[in-house]
Design a protein around this motif. Structure first.
Motif, PDB file in Angstrom:
ATOM      1  N   ARG A 596       0.663  -0.610  -0.024  1.00 18.17           N
ATOM      2  CA  ARG A 596       0.002   0.067   0.078  1.00 18.17           C
ATOM      3  C   ARG A 596       0.551   0.810  -0.096  1.00 18.17           C
ATOM      4  N   LEU A 597       0.238   2.362  -0.802  1.00 20.06           N
ATOM      5  CA  LEU A 597       0.778   3.758  -1.074  1.00 20.06           C
ATOM      6  C   LEU A 597       0.094   4.501   0.023  1.00 20.06           C
ATOM      7  N   TRP A 598       0.600   4.931   1.056  1.00 23.11           N
ATOM      8  CA  TRP A 598       0.577   5.882   1.347  1.00 23.11           C
ATOM      9  C   TRP A 598       0.231   7.707   1.537  1.00 23.11           C
ATOM     10  N   ARG A 599      -0.069   8.817   1.698  1.00 22.44           N
ATOM     11  CA  ARG A 599      -0.358   9.896   1.602  1.00 22.44           C
ATOM     12  C   ARG A 599      -1.000  10.778   2.927  1.00 22.44           C
ATOM     13  N   LEU A 600      -0.397  10.874   3.490  1.00 24.02           N
ATOM     14  CA  LEU A 600      -0.480  12.144   4.447  1.00 24.02           C
ATOM     15  C   LEU A 600      -0.673  13.822   4.034  1.00 24.02           C
ATOM     16  N   ARG A 601      -2.325  14.127   4.259  1.00 23.52           N
ATOM     17  CA  ARG A 601      -2.096  15.595   3.802  1.00 23.52           C
ATOM     18  C   ARG A 601      -3.045  16.204   4.206  1.00 23.52           C
ATOM     19  N   GLY A 602      -3.253  17.403   5.014  1.00 25.13           N
ATOM     20  CA  GLY A 602      -4.571  17.915   5.819  1.00 25.13           C
ATOM     21  C   GLY A 602      -4.796  17.206   7.206  1.00 25.13           C
ATOM     22  N   GLY A 603      -3.862  16.906   7.994  1.00 25.59           N
ATOM     23  CA  GLY A 603      -3.737  15.092   8.802  1.00 25.59           C
ATOM     24  C   GLY A 603      -4.771  14.274   8.762  1.00 25.59           C
ATOM     25  N   VAL A 604      -5.055  14.212   7.601  1.00 24.38           N
ATOM     26  CA  VAL A 604      -5.823  12.599   6.658  1.00 24.38           C
ATOM     27  C   VAL A 604      -4.291  11.841   6.575  1.00 24.38           C
ATOM     28  N   LEU A 605      -4.647  10.456   6.969  1.00 29.62           N
ATOM     29  CA  LEU A 605      -4.125   9.372   6.212  1.00 29.62           C
ATOM     30  C   LEU A 605      -4.128   8.628   5.876  1.00 29.62           C
ATOM     31  N   ARG A 606      -4.658   8.569   4.304  1.00 33.94           N
ATOM     32  CA  ARG A 606      -4.508   7.689   3.597  1.00 33.94           C
ATOM     33  C   ARG A 606      -3.790   6.997   2.492  1.00 33.94           C
ATOM     34  N   SER A 607      -4.383   5.626   2.682  1.00 33.28           N
ATOM     35  CA  SER A 607      -3.172   4.480   1.659  1.00 33.28           C
ATOM     36  C   SER A 607      -4.076   4.208   0.537  1.00 33.28           C
ATOM     37  N   CYS A 608      -3.462   3.586  -0.361  1.00 33.31           N
ATOM     38  CA  CYS A 608      -4.307   3.108  -1.800  1.00 33.31           C
ATOM     39  C   CYS A 608      -3.409   2.129  -1.287  1.00 33.31           C
ATOM     40  N   ALA A 609      -3.855   0.709  -1.952  1.00 33.19           N
ATOM     41  CA  ALA A 609      -3.684  -0.820  -2.236  1.00 33.19           C
ATOM     42  C   ALA A 609      -2.682  -0.790  -3.973  1.00 33.19           C
ATOM     43  N   VAL A 610      -1.751  -1.487  -3.955  1.00 32.08           N
ATOM     44  CA  VAL A 610      -1.405  -1.412  -5.493  1.00 32.08           C
ATOM     45  C   VAL A 610      -1.905  -3.157  -5.757  1.00 32.08           C
ATOM     46  N   ASP A 611      -2.550  -2.906  -7.352  1.00 35.16           N
ATOM     47  CA  ASP A 611      -2.798  -4.370  -7.835  1.00 35.16           C
ATOM     48  C   ASP A 611      -1.313  -5.049  -7.629  1.00 35.16           C
ATOM     49  N   LEU A 612      -1.566  -6.697  -6.850  1.00 36.18           N
ATOM     50  CA  LEU A 612      -0.527  -7.022  -7.663  1.00 36.18           C
ATOM     51  C   LEU A 612      -0.716  -8.400  -8.354  1.00 36.18           C
ATOM     52  N   GLY A 613      -1.968  -8.480  -9.146  1.00 33.50           N
ATOM     53  CA  GLY A 613      -2.614  -9.440  -9.290  1.00 33.50           C
ATOM     54  C   GLY A 613      -2.405 -11.183  -9.369  1.00 33.50           C
ATOM     55  N   GLU A 614      -1.157 -11.701  -9.672  1.00 31.50           N
ATOM     56  CA  GLU A 614      -1.477 -13.359  -8.907  1.00 31.50           C
ATOM     57  C   GLU A 614      -0.202 -13.525  -7.725  1.00 31.50           C
ATOM     58  N   TYR A 615       0.013 -12.481  -8.062  1.00 28.04           N
ATOM     59  CA  TYR A 615       1.479 -12.387  -6.717  1.00 28.04           C
ATOM     60  C   TYR A 615       0.639 -11.578  -4.966  1.00 28.04           C
ATOM     61  N   CYS A 616      -0.736 -11.485  -5.569  1.00 26.70           N
ATOM     62  CA  CYS A 616      -1.608 -11.216  -4.106  1.00 26.70           C
ATOM     63  C   CYS A 616      -1.961 -12.416  -2.042  1.00 26.70           C
ATOM     64  N   SER A 617      -1.064 -13.451  -2.681  1.00 29.13           N
ATOM     65  CA  SER A 617      -1.181 -14.166  -1.659  1.00 29.13           C
ATOM     66  C   SER A 617       0.518 -14.543  -1.422  1.00 29.13           C
ATOM     67  N   LEU A 618       1.168 -13.474  -1.700  1.00 24.85           N
ATOM     68  CA  LEU A 618       3.135 -13.946  -1.204  1.00 24.85           C
ATOM     69  C   LEU A 618       3.033 -12.839  -0.133  1.00 24.85           C
ATOM     70  N   GLU A 619       3.369 -13.344   0.550  1.00 23.93           N
ATOM     71  CA  GLU A 619       3.479 -12.815   2.370  1.00 23.93           C
ATOM     72  C   GLU A 619       5.031 -12.107   2.190  1.00 23.93           C
ATOM     73  N   LEU A 620       5.217 -10.911   2.004  1.00 21.58           N
ATOM     74  CA  LEU A 620       5.981  -9.542   2.110  1.00 21.58           C
ATOM     75  C   LEU A 620       6.367  -9.159   3.273  1.00 21.58           C
ATOM     76  N   THR A 621       7.471  -9.028   3.048  1.00 24.93           N
ATOM     77  CA  THR A 621       8.071  -9.273   4.374  1.00 24.93           C
ATOM     78  C   THR A 621       9.429  -7.501   4.125  1.00 24.93           C
ATOM     79  N   ASP A 622       9.445  -6.843   3.176  1.00 18.88           N
ATOM     80  CA  ASP A 622      10.540  -5.867   3.523  1.00 18.88           C
ATOM     81  C   ASP A 622      10.005  -5.115   1.962  1.00 18.88           C
ATOM     82  N   LEU A 623      10.424  -3.590   2.263  1.00 17.59           N
ATOM     83  CA  LEU A 623      10.885  -2.425   1.095  1.00 17.59           C
ATOM     84  C   LEU A 623      11.332  -2.283   1.451  1.00 17.59           C
ATOM     85  N   ALA A 624      11.560  -1.344  -0.181  1.00 16.85           N
ATOM     86  CA  ALA A 624      12.714  -0.065   0.383  1.00 16.85           C
ATOM     87  C   ALA A 624      12.694   0.725  -1.237  1.00 16.85           C
ATOM     88  N   PHE A 625      12.826   1.549  -1.108  1.00 14.61           N
ATOM     89  CA  PHE A 625      12.776   2.775  -2.498  1.00 14.61           C
ATOM     90  C   PHE A 625      14.288   2.657  -2.867  1.00 14.61           C
TER      91      PHE A 625
END
Length: 1877
Positions: A596-625
């Protein structure tokens, strides 16, 4: 493992070449010729100094350093030959001094410096007491000054001064003094930084007093100096005189100062700063003297005309002051103040020594306090106004201000306890541990020089270069998450205990900025924005739902509050949460099936899920930019990388919120490579990725298989990988992308340096609570045991782990070091007590007398007895005076029954006479006599407090060290009761501050401090205070503290529980005496000052003694010159060379041999040197013509001070041998030997240049042990030249190939090295030479074969020249530094060259009648080589000389001019072998590489001189061998050659074909077994290296090798003759991990692996039909297994407790033994017991036939190497059993199974180590530890002894036919042919 200057320096102290001391030197003050010092690498110096060096002593006081020495001029710093510079170092002109100065600047002090001498292996050798540093720090910058001081016992101490240091720190090998500047209006933010207008400073350091005051050591000499950025430095001076710069202004001369009896002398004009006329010196400059003399005032005559200095040292105002600090401040008097006071609010009548000095300006003349028994007298000292905030007592609550993060806060209510000084008395120095709650948190600092990580409740900042730790203390539970903002200003941390508390810290100061309660129940992750304005946390609420919180932290640094910006409940999993570095309003998270990608604007924290398709059942452990290539933070350049547990890497475009690439990482598997046996941490087929980190060009991935892998961003291939010992939990790139930080779930923290591919371990940790500890004094080690099933050994100086012993099933509970032996004892939960050896990391002995878990272990201080207790209440006494301890007594129901380990329920007195323990009930304390266990005292603890309503019981006991007069008992009522150890009467009670009982007690040796573990805190009492003793409480542990203890040096405290804490003791070692006046008033009489100076008070002398003009005392025999002796010494104009030992004519005539001294000569050529030699760069030195003998005294004096081995693999080091060699007692007559040595298997890779090959004649020789093996390469036949008493180190063949020289080292049978001269044609020894003391490094024949030069190793350092015509010693020269190689000039027999540590030396040999002399010239190592050493050399085309270096460079010298004109990088490691012929050069190094170079253009480049470039030199070929290259020989065309390696192999090299063929090979380590095929076509051997090797018996060539990594193969068996088919030929091997492997010879593969044993296998055999395997292990179990199915169907435990040493089976040919069965087999164990069995395995029958036990003497009566118990069936009478072992006598016992009795005994000269009986004749061979074997003819009764081995003969085996005999000693295998008598 280095910290501070903990690396051990070479134990050689040297003074060298004479020079110019100072510009103004009165002639009368010199007691010898003008001289100057030179570097350690060069040599030279006075004869007295040379003798000091020979004996390993410190340099004597040299006259040439008096009255002062200009260090920069003397070492010619401007030339940078004897000194080195690094970084931004330049020469500038200072406007104030109007002279040139050196400017050292740079952001990192450690990278910008000036160092004297050039390398750390050299020494300045300056003996002056005072060092004067004329310097000025750069504005608002930090600087560091490092001084390495050598004590008189050659211990190197590093003393450092810096304004980087916040407080004084010390250890046994280093001292760190903070340097703080102050002005009249000090600023706290610039306390340690130089003010903008600070002035030039004369820093005067008293080197002698520093070592005496702080470490109680005697100063020897100044070894090295390093001046680090940022500062200006004018010069350095050393002197034995104390100079005052103000006296030069009033023109007081040294003579006048002496006449006036001043304690100081005027500053020489060369050292003085310019002062305008009529002005004061102190108005312009600063004079700092350290340590400052606070016990007496300067002379009043000198004080009249001098103004106060601006800077003084207050660091050493008193011995009671624990924190010395350097202050720059104005004073009104040059008298140094002695500031000693007490806080006026405290009633204590003791001196106050604050723990940290504040920034205070001494603007008024301070009055000095004097303290007497009646109270405090004197007026208030204004200088200490600000110190009162360091000690505050308010409202009965004791508060320690948290000024330093290194000092924990004691926030406990101590009631009416008084505060005892200093306060605090403990300071946290180091923590051993990592993690606690989680091992995934480890952060880099912005500059990449430190890492931040948690250790339970403590946060640690570790400097990776220095190893220093800084702490953040305040959490009351384990830290669950960490985050650091981008500017390294704010650190955020959360703790586990709900509701989770979050702390924000000022990262630079360690202060807590904010503490707030989070809305989360637990926090598992924190993330900071780059600016630190936003903090996000992820965790769970009390209902288990995932919550994300954002805090505003923008104002926290300005005192503002932290506010919640947004809070979101999530119904999806969040494993990782990161704030984007390019936009603080954007975030990303990943979890199970969610990105999920998040954004903080106007004191509100919202998120939106990334469509992973066939990989939606993966156990994701870490991320990095991803990072932008240019380093800019642009969103478009960033990609989001997400990893999964299944090995997938997802690349997500966060702008489009789409997955761009999906890759899956799979473990690499090379074709044909068998699967390794490494533990697999994941179950999936892909790499289970746990963490990833991304740099600009690479991606680092950590996985659960224990690997850290580096990939390019396209993941095309693995760039680099590092294997860990556990699953990787987190990784992180350093800011520069060059290092990767990694953590593992097993508690390891380290980083991988990508450019160098080196991995550095930063921290290791127990993964469960630590139960017990023990310290060792001699090695400075500590042992700890933990619930994680490990025993770990730590180095107390570096806090690094040395050893790790683990047990998968048994938990260690208690541990104790042996006080005198390198052993330690450990008790386990199973009731076992084991003794471990630190020398071989193995178990020495094991005892199983306890039925319950071990609760405590304690050993008497004298090392005689060991006591253990268990949870069932039994007490066992052991005798541990020998390495294999034995049980003396077992007493049941003695100790209280408690299932928990408690090291303090047992205690021994300091005199080793008494043992105290809690028992037999927990209310009783018993004292017994330690030797007899006779009861001395019973104390009922429950009756000590009759007023209590609760039953009281004992928790821990402890004896006082002082005469064992007190016995301390901690009780359950939170008290410590002090009892009289004899009568049991109560002396006093100490109440615990906390409502917790003391589980552990420790009392210091001076009985001043009492430590107690009270729950999670440590309580410290002032034990000597009788009434209401004061105490302090320290926090830091998050779990109960199990043990507290003092280190052996009593300078530190150790506490263990959740982690290992090391605390510095800030108290003085002795208690202050209130009767004594702490200072000497200004009016003290001269007599009092004299008493003080003479050591009456224990203080160093207060002024430098003036040299007298009287005749010096007579020299000792070491320094006395015989009358009429001939001894000369001269040096070149550039540098001195060496020492030379000469024997006078009187000695040659038989007079008393007294070692002569060296006579210095002027460089002008006066003396014995000819004038023309003095004018050139050569110098002349005469040498005597005879050196036939040296006295035994001289031999011992040389051996007294052996230096440390150089860091060069060129030097030979003999393998350690526990055996002792004696003369054989029964040599057979010549020609009637029944054994003839036929072949030797193996090559000694431990030797150096120990292989020779002559292509024209085919002569080929090498060494194996103490044998010279001459082999015909065509036929394979061998000759063996025996004669050396010890291991051979090197060989040399003369030019015509007719004479071979071999050299062996010294040993227990040879006082000196033996050099044998062999006649090659006949193989006879011509002559035996002896001169060197330790080992011979190299041999070389002259081109005309008239001379032989022998070079001693680094400890011997003698260069000897021999005449090959008369075998006389022509000359012998003692070198000042280790020399690595020597060679004669092939075109000039009178020229000799040596290469060594810092220079290349040219020797020109000259003859003058009967005398031989050398002209010597020395050139330093070229600057292009840096700090490298020259390690190898060879001559090329005339006049070229090639030299290899330790850094892998080859330099070329013109021998005509003596200059180096070319150098190139030839290898990555040290070059140890160089050979040149024509236009080709061969180099061999310790990187295992052999390279061929084309050097045909080098003669042309010689004419270009220094402008020559190495681009024309290129590499033709390269081969990689199996070990470092140690010897090589090639033909004249360099097309083919023979090379030897450290792996024990010799290779044939063909450069034409580019191939390497193995000629000779052998085992690297000990050979454990030899077995033979039934047809005798092959044999097999196994070794400690885990290899099983199959050899052809006819040629002894290696045919097959099976290798098992990380295991030792201990036993071996070949299928019996009943398995005659080729496909049935198998070898079964037993390994140290308890596994058994079956190898097929025909298929060359492993067919079966079984694991029938838990312990190491020690013996193995096949049944007679080959269908059953019998195996025995170290625990005494015998397992019966099927080789076809791998099943173990029977286990016999009759020998349990002793290792099985032999198993043999034979067919049962006699029916009258009374048992059924078709075969007989036996098992012998280490307790001298033998069992004989009859079996029929197909019918599953096995019956015990006989059980034999042989008496054994006490262990102490046996030799040092215990023999095994061996037994074998007699081949010529199967009903006879032959046994040897540790019996009552040295003998062979023949036992008849029919008669059931011993029928014969054959005496032996020693105890047998091995046994074999010949099937072909009635012959028996016995091997002994005395390096010999005996052949016994049982038919005739004759015996013959043979030698040839270099170690204990631990293995003897006849072949099945009895025609050959194999014997083994360590890795040497000798093959003997059995002949008819």
């Amino acid at each position: 493992m280095a910290g501070g200057s903990g690396a051990r320096e070479a134990r050689s102290c040297r003074v060298s070449r004479p020079g110019s001391p100072g510009s103004e030197v009165p002639a009368a003050s010199l007691t010898g010729p003008r001289a100057e010092a030179r570097l350690e690498g060069g040599g030279g110096g006075s004869r007295r100094a040379a003798q000091d060096r020979c004996s390993g002593g410190v340099p004597s006081l040299a006259a040439w350093q008096h009255p002062f020495l200009n260090v920069f001029r003397h070492f010619r710093v401007d030339e940078w030959k004897r000194s080195s510079k690094e970084g931004d170092v330049s020469v500038v002109t200072d406007k104030v001094l109007k002279s040139a100065v050196y400017r050292i600047r740079g952001s990192v002090s450690a990278s910008n410096y000036i160092q004297l001498p050039r390398t750390s292996t050299q020494s300045l050798g300056l003996t002056g007491r005072y060092l004067y540093v004329l310097f000025r720090p750069l504005p608002t910058k930090h600087f560091v000054i490092h001084l390495d001081l050598s004590t008189k016992d050659c211990q190197v101490i590093r003393v450092s001064f810096s304004n980087l240091f916040k407080e004084f720190k010390s250890s046994a090998t280093w001292l760190q003094f903070p340097f703080a500047f102050e002005t009249k209006t000090p600023r706290r933010d610039l306390a340690g930084v130089r003010p903008p207008r600070a002035r030039w400073t004369c820093l005067q350091v008293d080197l002698r007093d520093i070592l005496m005051f702080y470490l109680s050591r005697h100063y020897g000499h100044l070894k090295s100096i390093r001046l680090c950025a940022s500062l200006l430095v004018r010069n350095l001076y050393t002197s034995d005189l104390c100079f005052d710069p103000a006296l030069i202004v009033v023109a007081v001369t040294i003579t006048e100062a002496r006449r006036a009896k001043l304690s100081v002398n005027p500053m020489p004009r060369e050292m003085a700063f310019p002062v305008p006329k009529g002005e004061s010196w102190h108005d312009h400059y600063i004079h700092i003297r350290f340590p400052n003399d606070g016990s007496k005032a300067p002379d009043e005559q000198a004080e009249k005309n001098c103004s106060p200095p601006e800077a003084v040292f207050l660091g050493h105002v008193s011995q009671r002051l624990p924190h010395p600090v350097v202050f720059g401040k104005p004073l009104l008097s040059s008298r140094s103040p002695v500031a000693q006071t007490s806080s006026p609010t405290l009633p204590c009548q003791v001196l106050s020594a604050p723990s940290r000095l504040p920034e205070a300006s001494l603007t008024k003349y301070p009055e000095v306090f004097s303290v007497s028994a009646s109270g405090i007298h004197g007026q208030r000292l204004p200088a200490w106004d600000e110190i009162t905030d360091a000690h505050m007592v308010a409202g009965g609550r004791h508060v320690l201000p948290d000024k330093s993060s290194g000092v924990p806060m004691a926030l406990e209510d101590i009631g009416s306890c008084k505060v005892f000084l200093p306060d605090p008395v403990l300071r946290l120095k180091g923590v051993i541990g990592f993690g606690g709650h989680s091992t995934q948190w480890a952060l880099w600092t912005k500059d990449g020089v430190a890492v931040v990580y948690p250790c339970h409740a403590v946060i640690i900042v570790l400097q990776i270069d220095t190893g220093q730790q800084r702490f953040f203390l305040g959490h009351t539970d384990k830290v669950s998450a960490l985050a650091l903002n981008g500017s390294d200003t704010v650190l955020a941390s959360a703790q586990v205990q709900p509701p989770s508390m979050v702390r924000l810290w000022d990262f630079q100061t360690g202060g807590c900025l904010s503490l707030f309660r989070s809305p989360l129940h637990t926090i598992c992750s924190l993330s900071f924005s780059g600016s630190g304005a936003l903090l996000c946390g992820v965790g769970k609420d009390r209902h288990g739902r995932t919550v994300v919180v954002a805090w505003n932290t923008d104002q926290v640094g300005l005192g503002g509050e932290v506010t919640v910006l947004a809070k979101v409940h999530a119904d999806f999993d969040v494993q990782t949460f990161r704030i984007a570095f390019f936009d603080e309003s954007r975030m990303a998270s990943c979890g199970r099936g969610s990105v999920r990608l998040w954004r903080l604007r106007g004191g509100v924290l919202r998120s939106c899920a990334v469509d992973l398709g066939e990989y939606c059942s993966l156990e994701l452990t870490d991320l990095a930019f991803a990072q932008a290539l240019d380093g800019h933070c642009v969103p478009s350049a960033s990609m989001l990388f997400v990893c999964s547990h299944s090995g997938h890497i997802l690349e997500i475009d966060h702008q489009r919120m789409a997955v761009q690439h999906v890759r899956r990482l799979l473990p690499a598997q090379s074709p044909g490579v068998p699967l390794t046996e490494k533990q697999n941490f994941s179950m999936g087929s892909g790499i289970a990725i746990s963490s990833l980190s991304v740099s600009t060009a690479t991606c680092a991935v950590g996985s659960e298989d224990g690997y850290l892998r580096l990939w390019p961003l396209d993941f095309s291939s693995v760039l680099l990988e590092a294997e860990h010992d556990g699953p990787v939990s987190s990784i992180s790139f350093s800011p520069d992308g060059l290092r990767v930080l990694s953590t593992t779930t097993s508690g390891h923290l380290g980083f991988l340096d990508v450019p160098s591919r080196e991995y550095t371990v930063l921290a290791r940790s127990h993964m469960a609570p630590v139960l017990a500890l023990s310290t060792e004094q001699n090695r400075g080690q500590m042992a700890t045991v933990s619930l994680d099933h490990t025993v770990r050994i730590w180095d107390l100086a570096t806090l690094q782990q040395l050893f790790d012993f683990s047990s998968s099933e048994d938990t260690p509970c208690a541990v104790a070091f042996h006080p005198t032996m390198p052993n330690f004892f450990c008790g386990f939960s199973s009731g076992t007590v084991r003794s471990f050896s630190l020398e071989n990391s193995g178990v020495l002995v094991e005892h199983t007398r306890h039925r319950g878990a071990i609760t405590s272990l304690v050993i008497t201080p004298d090392g005689r007895f060991l006591f253990s207790s268990c949870s069932q209440g039994s007490l066992v006494q052991y005798s541990c005076a020998v390495s294999r301890c034995c049980v003396l007594r077992v007493a049941a129901n003695m100790v209280c029954q408690d299932g928990r380990p408690n090291p303090n329920i047992l205690a021994v007195s300091g005199d080793s006479c008494r043992l105290a323990f809690v028992g037999p009930s927990k209310c009783m304390v018993t004292v017994v006599e330690s030797a007899s266990l006779d009861e001395l005292l019973h104390v009922d603890v429950s009756t000590l407090n009759l007023a209590s309503n609760h039953l009281d019981w004992a928790m821990a006991v402890c004896f006082s060290p002082e005469n064992s007069g007190h016995l301390l008992v901690s009780t359950s009522s939170n008290k410590v009761v002090v009892l009289d150890a004899v009568s049991g009467y109560t002396i006093r009670e100490l109440s615990s501050v906390r409502s917790r009982a003391c589980s552990s007690l420790a009392l210091s040796e001076d009985t001043r401090l009492l430590l107690a573990a009270t729950g999670r805190t440590i309580t410290v009492w002032d034990y000597l205070t009788q009434a209401n003793p004061s105490c302090q409480v320290y926090i830091g542990h998050s779990e109960p503290v199990h043990v507290v203890a003092f280190t052996p040096d009593q300078l530190q405290v150790i506490s263990v529980g959740d982690a290992i804490f090391l605390w510095d003791i800030l108290a003085t070692p002795e208690r202050d005496d209130p009767e004594a006046s702490p200072v000497h008033e200004a009016g003290s009489s001269a007599g009092q000052l004299e008493d003080l100076a003479s050591g009456a008070s224990g203080l160093p002398r207060q002024q430098v003694p003036i040299p007298s003009q009287a005749t010096p005392p007579p020299l000792s025999t070491h320094d006395r010159l015989l009358e009429g002796s001939v001894g000369t010494f001269s040096t070149s104009d550039e540098e001195g060379l060496c020492e030379e030992n000469h024997v006078c004519e009187a000695f040659r005539q038989g007079q008393d041999p007294t070692p002569p001294v060296l006579v210095e000569k002027e460089a002008s050529g006066a003396g014995d040197a000819p004038q023309e030699a003095a004018k050139s760069s050569w110098t002349h030195a005469e040498l005597p013509s005879h050196h036939n003998q040296l006295s035994e005294w001289n031999l011992r004096s040389r051996k007294a001070g052996l230096p440390t081995r150089p860091d060069s693999y060129k030097h030979f080091t003999a393998r350690y041998k526990a055996s002792t060699r004696v003369k054989s007692v029964a040599f057979p007559p010549v020609g009637r030997e029944q054994l003839r040595l036929k072949a030797v298997v193996g090559y000694n890779g431990n030797g150096r240049a120990n292989m020779v090959w002559r292509p024209d004649t085919g002569f080929f020789a090498y060494t194996c042990g103490r044998l010279v093996v001459v082999e015909d390469l065509h036929s394979g036949t061998q000759q063996h030249w025996l004669g050396h008493p010890q291991e051979i180190s090197t060989l040399a063949l003369n030019q015509d190939g007719q004479v071979l020289a071999s050299a062996s080292c010294c040993g227990n049978t040879a006082a000196r090295c033996q050099i044998r001269i062999w006649y090659v044609a006949k193989g006879l020894c011509r002559h035996v030479l002896s001169h060197h003391d330790t080992a011979v490094q190299a041999l070389a024949f002259s081109p005309d074969d008239e001379f032989l030069v022998t070079l001693g190793d680094y400890a011997d350092r003698n260069l000897a020249l021999w005449s090959m015509a008369t075998y006389e010693l022509l000359s012998s020269t003692r070198l000042l530094e280790p020399v690595h190689g020597v060679a004669f000039n092939p075109w000039d027999a009178s020229e000799l060259v040596c290469v060594g540590t810092s220079a290349i030396t040219f020797w020109l040999l000259q003859h003058h009648g009967a005398n031989t002399s050398f002209q010597v010239h020395q050139e330093p190592v070229p600057e292009e080589l840096g700090a490298s050493e020259l390690t190898s050399l060879c001559y090329g085309a005339s006049p070229l000389l090639y030299c290899g270096s330790s850094s892998g460079q080859v330099c070329v010298w013109d021998t005509g001019t003596g200059h180096c004109f070319l150098a190139w990088e030839a290898d990555d490691g040290e070059i140890g072998v160089l050979l040149c012929s024509g236009s080709r050069l061969v180099s061999g190094s310790n990187t295992r590489r052999l390279r061929l170079w084309a050097v045909g253009v080098v003669p042309e480049l010689r004419h270009k001189g220094s402008s020559a470039r190495s681009s024309s030199v290129f590499m033709e070929r390269e081969l990689t061998l199996d070990g470092a290259v140690v010897s090589a020989s090639f033909d004249s065309g360099m097309d083919m050659g023979v090379v030897g390696t450290t792996a024990g192999t010799i290779w044939y090299i063909s450069w034409t074909e580019g191939t390497s063929t193995r000629l000779i090979s052998g085992h690297r380590t000990k050979v454990n077994e030899v077995v033979f095929s039934p047809s005798e076509s092959h044999c097999a051997t196994c070794g400690e290296d885990g290899s099983v090797r199959v050899w052809s018996l006819a040629s002894m060539e290696l045919v097959i090798q099976f290798q098992v990594l990380n295991q030792s193969c201990l036993c071996l068996a070949w299928t019996p003759p009943s398995c005659g088919l080729p496909e049935q030929q198998q070898v079964v091997a037993g390994y140290s991990d308890g596994t058994l492997r079956v190898f097929s010879i025909s298929r060359t593969a492993m067919e079966l692996k079984m694991h029938p044993h838990r312990a190491a296998l020690t013996a193995i055999a096949f049944s007679t039909d080959g269908q059953t395997i019998l195996s025995g292990d170290k625990d005494g179990l015998v397992a019966i297994s099927h080789p076809c199915t791998g099943m173990t169907f029977r286990v016999l435990s009759d020998h349990r407790g002793a290792p099985i040493s032999a198993i043999q089976s034979t067919s049962k040919e006699y029916g009258d033994l009374g048992v059924e069965g078709v075969e007989l087999w036996l098992a012998a164990s280490g307790d001298q017991r033998v069992s004989i069995w009859a079996s029929d395995w197909p019918r599953d029958r096995c019956e015990l036939l006989e059980w034999l036990s042989f008496p054994a003497p006490a262990v102490s009566e046996a030799p040092g190497l215990l023999p095994p118990s061996l037994a074998a069936f007699c081949p010529w009478d199967r009903a006879i059993l032959v046994c040897v072992g540790l019996g009552a006598h040295e003998e062979v016992v023949f036992y008849s199974l029919r008669q059931k009795q011993v029928v014969q005994k054959t005496p032996l000269p020693f105890f047998a180590m091995s046994l074999s009986l010949s099937p072909g004749a009635q012959l028996m061979v016995v091997g002994f530890a005395e390096c010999m074997l005996r052949l016994l003819d049982c038919a005739s009764g004759t015996v013959q002894d043979f030698e040839g081995h270099d170690d204990s003969v631990h293995l003897c085996r006849f072949t099945p036919s009895g025609k050959l005999l194999f014997t083994a000693a360590h890795n040497e295998i000798l093959v003997w042919e059995v002949t008819s008598p």
